[in-house]
Design an enzyme around this catalytic site. Structure first.
Site, mmCIF file in Angstrom:
data_model
loop_
_atom_site.group_PDB
_atom_site.id
_atom_site.type_symbol
_atom_site.label_atom_id
_atom_site.label_comp_id
_atom_site.label_asym_id
_atom_site.label_seq_id
_atom_site.Cartn_x
_atom_site.Cartn_y
_atom_site.Cartn_z
ATOM 1 C CG ASP A 110 32.189 -28.118 4.936
ATOM 2 O OD1 ASP A 110 31.442 -27.352 4.149
ATOM 3 O OD2 ASP A 110 33.212 -28.825 4.649
ATOM 4 C CB ALA B 181 23.456 -30.232 12.735
ATOM 5 C CD GLN C 147 24.722 -38.627 2.283
ATOM 6 O OE1 GLN C 147 24.153 -37.475 2.039
ATOM 7 N NE2 GLN C 147 25.776 -38.373 3.333
#
Length: 512
Positions: free
Chosen positions: A371, A354, A245
């Site tokens: 989060d 994750a 990103q």
């Protein structure tokens, strides 16, 4: 039997085919990456750009039937066009995004993809015909040119992922690839110069294009940076493009803001409102929160809040992008905000997906805090599915508590309650909370546990800047325009098989 000259020329053609194929595939995935970054929804943008590029190749191949004579100079000029148009493509895209009306950037991106695809589609038939013209049989010329082309496609994809994007960024990559196209054109122009009329004129034009591309390579990124600055309200003090990103940090006096792919992650002025609601109700709901898992949160701020609890013995933070964690540990502004939490001896950072982490680990946790960025693409959407939350539940201790950031119940009402419904579908008891965060707006969270949750009796045993014991029950109060009673909308769990949340998310945020 081919003579030595014909053999040399045929080898040049095969090498040219492979190199221009490398350039073509890099432009193709570059346009997808540009669309994903600027327009959002990576799957949609890659699908459109790949489809348009292939359509363009088909159009180009069809047009190539008109090219039967002077094949080399036609190939050279096609490469000139690819070099110039493709080289400046990213630079112009950022300029259009900054200054042109909404929607112009998408029109430009799709148009340029089709054009470069069409030019690429013309190249191969010309090279095949030229190889056949110098004496290579049609079956051999076709097979060898296509082999070079397909092999080049693989090489180009690998180079973009592992070299160009992480080390050069989108603007420099376009200029570099344009220069490679130009170099191929000039080499072919020189080696076949005896067949070409007005060789010097073509060479000079190629030289001018080269000067423009080199100037763009050295100065284009700085100018594109100024274009991109227009997209942010505050001055940019840090910008980098990781393997995953674009990471941007802005500053206006005391307001430090972190953006990932253009989406705001926090503002230092009010981040405490967000992070205190994310962390403290879940921590306070567990009698002895010793082992805590944070999924996402690479900025280290959630970890800072968790470390306020003396009972905490181990914090495991899982964030996909090591560049975010590195920035949080090295940038003085972020260090001031997170107080060096990620370097605490209690904190273990794992840079991995994750979902994969939960599949691999055998640990059980007292508190799990999720989060993660919003579900604005397919990769993130899987982290908002029933399958993902089932994995989370399976690593939650019997008395443990889960807290998930769940977007805005005001701006994305259907999204928020779909996430809540998805968590509930894993047989966890849920409590819905929301809080006003000025930089975000009204923001929602979902708290879950195997036990019943009672915020009325909950006490926060650590210092906070915003949240109080008395406020906690009020976090569960939703107005009529933000509650679960949504007209003409059926709530159902988001799953890997039916990942409808991403469409709901796109629709909810299209006007913001």
């Amino acid at each position: 039997m081919l003579n030595d000259k014909a053999i040399r020329q045929s080898k040049i053609i095969y090498w040219s085919s492979g190199i221009v194929s490398i350039c073509g595939i890099i432009f193709e995935v570059l346009f997808g990456a540009l669309g994903s970054y600027i327009l959002g929804d990576g799957v949609k943008q890659y699908t459109l750009t790949i489809s348009l590029f292939l359509t363009g190749m088909g159009i180009g191949a069809s047009l190539s039937e008109k090219f039967m004579r002077n094949l080399i100079i036609k190939f050279v000029w096609i490469e000139f066009c690819v070099a110039l148009i493709g080289g400046f493509s990213s630079f112009i895209m950022f300029g259009i995004t900054a200054f042109a009306p909404a929607g112009t950037d998408a029109f430009y991106l799709y148009s340029i993809t089709l054009i470069i695809g069409a030019l690429t589609g013309v190249e191969l038939p010309i090279l095949i015909r030229k190889a056949n013209e110098i004496g290579v049989t049609l079956n051999k010329s076709t097979a060898r040119v296509l082999f070079s082309d397909y092999a080049g496609g693989l090489i180009g994809g690998v180079l973009f992922v592992f070299l160009f994007r992480p080390y050069f960024g989108m603007v420099k990559t376009a200029f570099l690839v344009g220069l490679i196209n130009l170099t191929v054109a000039l080499i072919v122009l020189w080696l076949f110069r005896k067949e070409i009329r007005h060789f010097i004129v073509h060479a000079v034009i190629g030289g001018v294009i080269g000067v423009l591309l080199i100037a763009g390579l050295f100065f284009g990124e700085e100018m594109a940076f100024n274009f991109e600055q227009k997209l942010y309200q505050d001055p940019i003090i840090h910008m980098e493009e990781s393997s995953y990103q674009k990471i941007t940090v802005t500053q206006d006096e005391k307001d430090i803001r972190l953006y990932l792919d253009g989406s705001l992650q926090f503002s230092s002025v009010d981040e405490h409102r967000y992070h205190e609601v994310l962390v403290h109700p879940a921590m306070a709901n567990v009698e002895t929160p010793e082992n805590v898992l944070i999924l996402g949160g690479g900025d280290g701020i959630a970890a800072k809040e968790v470390l306020k609890y003396q009972d905490v013995k181990q914090v495991t933070l899982v964030d996909l992008d090591p560049a975010v964690v590195e920035l949080a540990n090295e940038n003085r502004h972020l260090l001031e905000i997170n107080e060096g939490a990620l370097m605490d001896e209690k904190v273990e950072v794992k840079n991995m997906d994750a979902f994969q982490f939960l599949e691999d680990t055998s640990e059980w946790y007292d508190v799990i805090l999720v989060d993660l960025p919003d579900p604005n693409n397919e990769s993130l959407n899987k982290l908002y599915t029933k399958e993902f939350y089932s994995l989370v539940r399976n690593h939650l201790k019997p008395e443990g508590t889960l807290m998930v950031q769940a977007t805005s119940p005001v701006f994305a009402r259907e999204v928020y309650w779909t996430i809540s419904e998805t968590i509930s579908s894993t047989n966890l008891n849920t409590e819905n909370l929301h809080v006003d965060v000025p930089s975000f707006g009204n923001w929602g969270f979902v708290m879950a546990s195997r036990e019943e949750i009672d915020l009325d009796i909950m006490e926060i045993p650590v210092s906070t800047r915003f949240l109080t014991d008395d406020m906690m029950p009020a976090l569960t109060a939703f107005g009529k325009d933000e509650d679960q009673q949504i007209p003409n909308f059926e709530l159902k769990a988001n799953t890997l098989i039916d990942p409808h949340l991403i469409q709901i998310y796109e629709k909810a945020w299209e006007n913001y």
